[in-house]
Design an enzyme around this catalytic site. Sequence first.
Site, PDB file in Angstrom:
ATOM      1  N   GLY A  90       0.809  -1.216   0.000  1.00  0.00           N
ATOM      2  CA  GLY A  90       0.000   0.000   0.000  1.00  0.00           C
ATOM      3  C   GLY A  90       0.840   1.262   0.000  1.00  0.00           C
ATOM      4  O   GLY A  90       2.023   1.230  -0.309  1.00  0.00           O
ATOM      5  N   GLY A 106       5.766   4.230  -8.678  1.00  0.00           N
ATOM      6  CA  GLY A 106       6.546   2.983  -8.792  1.00  0.00           C
ATOM      7  C   GLY A 106       5.614   1.785  -8.862  1.00  0.00           C
ATOM      8  O   GLY A 106       5.723   0.928  -9.753  1.00  0.00           O
ATOM      9  N   HIS A 107       4.663   1.744  -7.924  1.00  0.00           N
ATOM     10  CA  HIS A 107       3.660   0.669  -7.963  1.00  0.00           C
ATOM     11  C   HIS A 107       2.863   0.736  -9.260  1.00  0.00           C
ATOM     12  O   HIS A 107       2.552  -0.287  -9.876  1.00  0.00           O
ATOM     13  CB  HIS A 107       2.684   0.806  -6.779  1.00  0.00           C
ATOM     14  CG  HIS A 107       3.312   0.698  -5.427  1.00  0.00           C
ATOM     15  ND1 HIS A 107       3.426   1.778  -4.578  1.00  0.00           N
ATOM     16  CD2 HIS A 107       3.844  -0.352  -4.765  1.00  0.00           C
ATOM     17  CE1 HIS A 107       4.003   1.381  -3.440  1.00  0.00           C
ATOM     18  NE2 HIS A 107       4.267   0.097  -3.527  1.00  0.00           N
TER      19      HIS A 107
HETATM   20  P1  AMP Z   1       6.102  -2.286  -1.475  1.00  0.00           P
HETATM   21  O1  AMP Z   1       4.690  -1.780  -1.420  1.00  0.00           O
HETATM   22  O2  AMP Z   1       7.119  -1.285  -1.053  1.00  0.00           O
HETATM   23  O3  AMP Z   1       6.246  -3.625  -0.801  1.00  0.00           O
HETATM   24  O4  AMP Z   1       6.406  -2.531  -3.012  1.00  0.00           O
HETATM   25  C1  AMP Z   1       5.589  -3.344  -3.808  1.00  0.00           C
HETATM   26  C2  AMP Z   1       6.268  -3.574  -5.126  1.00  0.00           C
HETATM   27  O5  AMP Z   1       6.490  -2.324  -5.780  1.00  0.00           O
HETATM   28  C3  AMP Z   1       7.650  -4.234  -4.969  1.00  0.00           C
HETATM   29  O6  AMP Z   1       7.839  -5.187  -6.003  1.00  0.00           O
HETATM   30  C4  AMP Z   1       8.586  -3.070  -5.107  1.00  0.00           C
HETATM   31  O7  AMP Z   1       9.871  -3.431  -5.563  1.00  0.00           O
HETATM   32  C5  AMP Z   1       7.863  -2.221  -6.130  1.00  0.00           C
HETATM   33  N1  AMP Z   1       8.328  -0.838  -6.060  1.00  0.00           N
HETATM   34  C6  AMP Z   1       8.376  -0.027  -4.968  1.00  0.00           C
HETATM   35  N2  AMP Z   1       8.925   1.162  -5.271  1.00  0.00           N
HETATM   36  C7  AMP Z   1       9.245   1.116  -6.597  1.00  0.00           C
HETATM   37  C8  AMP Z   1       9.857   2.042  -7.511  1.00  0.00           C
HETATM   38  N3  AMP Z   1      10.253   3.249  -7.130  1.00  0.00           N
HETATM   39  N4  AMP Z   1      10.023   1.639  -8.790  1.00  0.00           N
HETATM   40  C9  AMP Z   1       9.642   0.404  -9.195  1.00  0.00           C
HETATM   41  N5  AMP Z   1       9.051  -0.507  -8.379  1.00  0.00           N
HETATM   42  C10 AMP Z   1       8.865  -0.164  -7.099  1.00  0.00           C
END
Ligand code: AMP
Length: 254
Positions: free
Chosen positions: A32, A37-38
Amino acid sequence: MTRVIKTVKEWNELYKSENLSASQLGFVPTMGALHRGHASLIEKSVADNRKTAVSIFVNPTQFNDSNDLQKYPKTFEQDFAMLEEYNVDYLFFTSYEELYADKFAYQVHENSFSKILCGAFRSGHFDGVLTVVLKLLNIIKPGRAYFGEKDYQQYKLVKGMAEAFFLQTEIIACPTVRDEDGLALSSRNLLLSPEEREFALNFPRLLKANKSCDEIKFELEQLGFKVDYIEEYDGRYLGAVYAGKVRLIDNVIL
Ligand code: AMP
């Protein structure tokens, strides 16, 4: 409309009633506080698959610091609006009780790569990550799952687990998305004060500066960062630092 599913039973019923199949289903697991990025992972899944499921679950077993877990940003309403905007079909939004009926008695341990880089500083972190990802992949049963290279070690470990256990899901890497000023997008950036955010820009700047790991570490420390590590791996520089109390990770291709 993004449909919200809260239990495994509900998901299994929907999987049948909507005639879902792995080959047509993409999956993006998240914690969340969604950002661009997400969104880049979601866009790729929506483009590649007939249906896309996203999960939002702040997984307690991967937090080695209870303070970090408590402070983790939660922005459900904005998240949901983003999922609708990007035409996500399903949001799997479940509880600890549902995912961990075994109370984390069963765990995935990786004995080698998970012990270095971030693993050397966050004991048990990757066991929690791999365990929750295995659970989610077994529940959702997607043909493809999308992970960000921003968390490069996590991506490599998930891919390694999928191969080691002959999982039927293809693990797909997506490039890191950054703000215009170079800072890698992260949910934790919401916890930075404006001054800390400005200060944090030195981290990607120095990672890209064509210096040795030791030089980068030295310069970051001179500036006032607490540095967990700056290391070369797989043709990349990877690092983890603290800007104030907020731990940031990043990596760049050499
Ligand atoms: P998280 O919500 O932080 O667990 O991230 C969920 C997914 O989004 C994971 O696969 C992360 O590597 C990816 N993610 C988070 N930040 C970025 C970003 N800046 N660029 C690309 N993918 C991202």
